[in-house]
Design an enzyme around this catalytic site. Sequence first.
Site, PDB file in Angstrom:
ATOM      1  N   ARG A 173       0.683  -1.380   0.280  1.00 27.82           N
ATOM      2  CA  ARG A 173       0.055  -0.318  -0.017  1.00 27.82           C
ATOM      3  C   ARG A 173       0.939   1.584  -0.121  1.00 27.82           C
ATOM      4  O   ARG A 173       0.835   2.461   0.357  1.00 27.82           O
ATOM      5  CB  ARG A 173      -0.579  -0.161   0.780  1.00 27.82           C
ATOM      6  CG  ARG A 173      -1.705  -1.292   1.098  1.00 27.82           C
ATOM      7  CD  ARG A 173      -2.868  -1.054  -0.121  1.00 27.82           C
ATOM      8  NE  ARG A 173      -3.279  -1.911  -0.319  1.00 27.82           N
ATOM      9  CZ  ARG A 173      -3.373  -3.143  -0.451  1.00 27.82           C
ATOM     10  NH1 ARG A 173      -2.520  -3.198  -1.679  1.00 27.82           N
ATOM     11  NH2 ARG A 173      -3.756  -4.440  -0.755  1.00 27.82           N
ATOM     12  N   SER A 224     -11.145   0.252   2.885  1.00 28.67           N
ATOM     13  CA  SER A 224      -9.994  -0.653   3.515  1.00 28.67           C
ATOM     14  C   SER A 224     -10.030   0.909   4.953  1.00 28.67           C
ATOM     15  O   SER A 224      -8.943   1.612   4.489  1.00 28.67           O
ATOM     16  CB  SER A 224      -9.379  -1.130   3.486  1.00 28.67           C
ATOM     17  OG  SER A 224     -10.190  -2.700   2.899  1.00 28.67           O
ATOM     18  N   GLU A 294      -5.024   3.500   6.495  1.00 24.47           N
ATOM     19  CA  GLU A 294      -4.965   2.833   5.418  1.00 24.47           C
ATOM     20  C   GLU A 294      -5.769   4.184   4.324  1.00 24.47           C
ATOM     21  O   GLU A 294      -4.618   4.515   3.321  1.00 24.47           O
ATOM     22  CB  GLU A 294      -5.368   1.900   4.960  1.00 24.47           C
ATOM     23  CG  GLU A 294      -5.083   1.498   3.394  1.00 24.47           C
ATOM     24  CD  GLU A 294      -5.662  -0.159   2.031  1.00 24.47           C
ATOM     25  OE1 GLU A 294      -5.759  -0.587   1.488  1.00 24.47           O
ATOM     26  OE2 GLU A 294      -5.301  -1.503   3.104  1.00 24.47           O
TER      27      GLU A 294
END
Length: 303
Positions: A173, A224, A294
Amino acid sequence: MADWRDHLPAVRGKLLRDEPLGPFTWFRVGGPADVIFLPADEADLAGFLKGLDPAVPVIPLGVGSNTLVRDGGVEGVVIRLGKAFAGVEARGDNRIFAGAAALDAMVAREAAKAGIAGLEFYRGVPGSIGGATVMNAGCYGAETKDILVEAYAVTRAGERVTFSNAQMGFSYRKSAKAAAGGLIFTGALFEGTADDPAAVEARMAEITARRETTQPIREKTGGSTFKNPPGQSSWKLVDEAGWRGKPRGGAMFSPLHANFLINTGEATAADLEGLGEAVRADVKARTGIELEWEIKRIGRPAG
């Protein structure tokens, strides 16, 4: 004291002052941007950045699917890429180009039409290609780093640059190149493998069905919320701490998926971020595991 906004470079696109950012994000919350710039095309973007005072902060904003804008708004210039940056084009040799504003799901569909496999996972990734490139977006075992050939950007000095997959410095990520700042990503080139379009479509349909039954995709959410810690699932940690479906103001972690933070109605950005921080603290106290956001949080708290 003179307002720096009175001395912005001339543009062909749009410059908006004190524009609320909530409507530009999936959470539908957040204060105004000092300035929003909607460039007409890449040349307009490059010219603006070249002429802008280097001291003025610049913040790229995609479709706001993974961004929480704080209630006090955002300092500097928020750059939102529009239609001119949303093109998608198959280029032979199982390669496909996509502009930064192209929706991930659209890129997956266009790849399928061209008989290119490997981009199916983008059907399950909310947001646009710019964000996917910056965050190495992925799901169901596949990530952007698996298919990216090159990424294209404009620097703060207005120069157009190209980065290879290796130069992007991808990790979970994250792209180290993007994280270093000073870049507005404008597009990317991807490569998959040849396959029957119907087979690719069938795999995408499976991803869509799975997502619709396991994620609150029709809610005001940011996808998320926390990254998965090594060897762990964030949703399990949130769930085991008792936060699934537990409201706090207008904010709640979804009953359907415990790692999806949702605005149930009239939440503020402070409600949403405050709930996320409360959950992080609780999980840390219970397990010793520190959940990492995130969702990108930008801007000033209400004050």
